[in-house]
Design an enzyme around this catalytic site. Structure first.
Site, PDB file in Angstrom:
ATOM      1  N   ASN A 151      23.198  38.280  19.659  1.00  0.00           N
ATOM      2  CA  ASN A 151      24.301  37.336  19.517  1.00  0.00           C
ATOM      3  C   ASN A 151      23.976  36.032  20.230  1.00  0.00           C
ATOM      4  OD1 ASN A 151      26.590  38.187  17.927  1.00  0.00           O
ATOM      5  ND2 ASN A 151      26.862  39.865  19.385  1.00  0.00           N
ATOM      6  N   ASP A 202      29.718  37.110  22.408  1.00  0.00           N
ATOM      7  CA  ASP A 202      29.466  37.256  20.973  1.00  0.00           C
ATOM      8  C   ASP A 202      28.802  35.978  20.475  1.00  0.00           C
ATOM      9  OD1 ASP A 202      29.849  37.884  18.044  1.00  0.00           O
ATOM     10  OD2 ASP A 202      30.927  39.576  18.897  1.00  0.00           O
TER      11      ASP A 202
END
Length: 295
Positions: A151, A202
């Protein structure tokens, strides 16, 4: 301690996606794009008119990049594909991980040089199953191996710095890059250490001032980090599992954020009714355009 700003934005799309991810913006057409990875869908929203379209895909797509006025690149569990923007026709371009049918693509972004960084992972986030690759034309180079959930792949505006994270480790890394190629010019170093935190790093994007905007999975927030790793701003969002930001609008001064309800039981989802929605943050930002992928 940075104060969390209340959500002052709006819902861009109220389709509750299982795993909304991979947003991108095409300034030439004023169109935002993003994926429902698990649902095998590509979502298209024309910002000026509000017209929304959903394109069914034969694979799990996760990253989209513009090539020119007629073609896009899509990263998926089946490799990289060229997509005709008029017909939607897909043509296989590159196989990323031949012999690893249990893997899929996840986070990725095009470097200012026109090369793609793309991460892969196990479909059930198996530890160490994935990797991060550099794709220049059809040449694929494995950069980092044994990655569980890749990510936060993004780059400074000058292309000299790259960022990424393995969300299972939760230490965002920074690495010096060759601006002309997007290849590493040194060893990665810790940028922000959130190991043991209740929220995961993320998706991320880097703004015109070199600050990193990161969606915090599990914490209903997006955060902005200065180039020295200091947290300088934190903004709440009305969905717990925020996934990835993208700059949108003619001036690239707005921020789109996707979210997900994947992994929630019935009670948790009922308590998070906007999980999977796509939002506009509602603040002014200084974004940069997504680079074109160079064939």
């Amino acid at each position: 301690m940075v104060k969390t700003s209340e959500f002052a934005g709006r819902i861009l799309c109220d389709a509750a996606l299982t795993l909304g991810e991979g947003p991108a913006y095409d300034a030439a057409t004023d169109t935002a794009w993003w994926f429902n990875i698990v649902g095998k869908e590509l979502h298209e929203l024309h910002l000026g008119s509000g017209v929304k379209r959903v394109h069914a895909l034969p694979f799990m797509g996760s990253v989209l990049a513009r090539i020119d006025g007629t073609r896009q690149l899509i990263a998926s569990d089946a490799g990289l594909f060229l997509r005709d923007m008029t017909s939607g026709a897909l043509t296989r371009y590159v196989v990323l991980e031949d012999g690893k049918p249990g893997n899929r693509s996840n986070d990725g972004r095009v470097h200012p040089s026109g090369a793609l960084w793309i991460g892969t992972m196990g479909r059930s986030a198996e530890t160490g199953a994935g990797a991060i690759y550099h794709v220049a034309g059809t040449a694929v180079t494995r950069l980092y191996d044994k990655v569980s959930i890749p990510n936060s792949i993004c780059f400074s505006p000058d292309g000299a710095t790259g960022y990424f994270v393995d969300s299972k480790v939760n230490v965002m890394m920074r690495v010096a890059l060759d601006p002309k190629t997007g290849l590493p010019a040194g060893a990665p170093q810790p940028f922000v250490d959130a190991a043991g935190d209740r929220a995961d790093f993320d998706g991320s994007v880097c703004d015109a001032e070199g600050h990193v905007w990161n969606a915090r999975w599990g914490d209903s927030a997006i955060e902005r980090y200065a180039p020295d790793g200091r947290l300088v701003a934190r903004h709440a969002l009305p969905a717990r599992q925020t996934t990835c930001p993208a700059f949108i609008g003619a001036k690239l001064d707005r921020l789109l954020v996707t979210s997900a309800w994947q992994g929630m039981d019935e009670a948790t989802r009922a308590a998070d009714p906007q999980a999977g929605f796509t939002f506009e943050l509602g603040i002014a930002v200084k974004g940069v355009a997504d680079p074109l992928f160079r064939l």
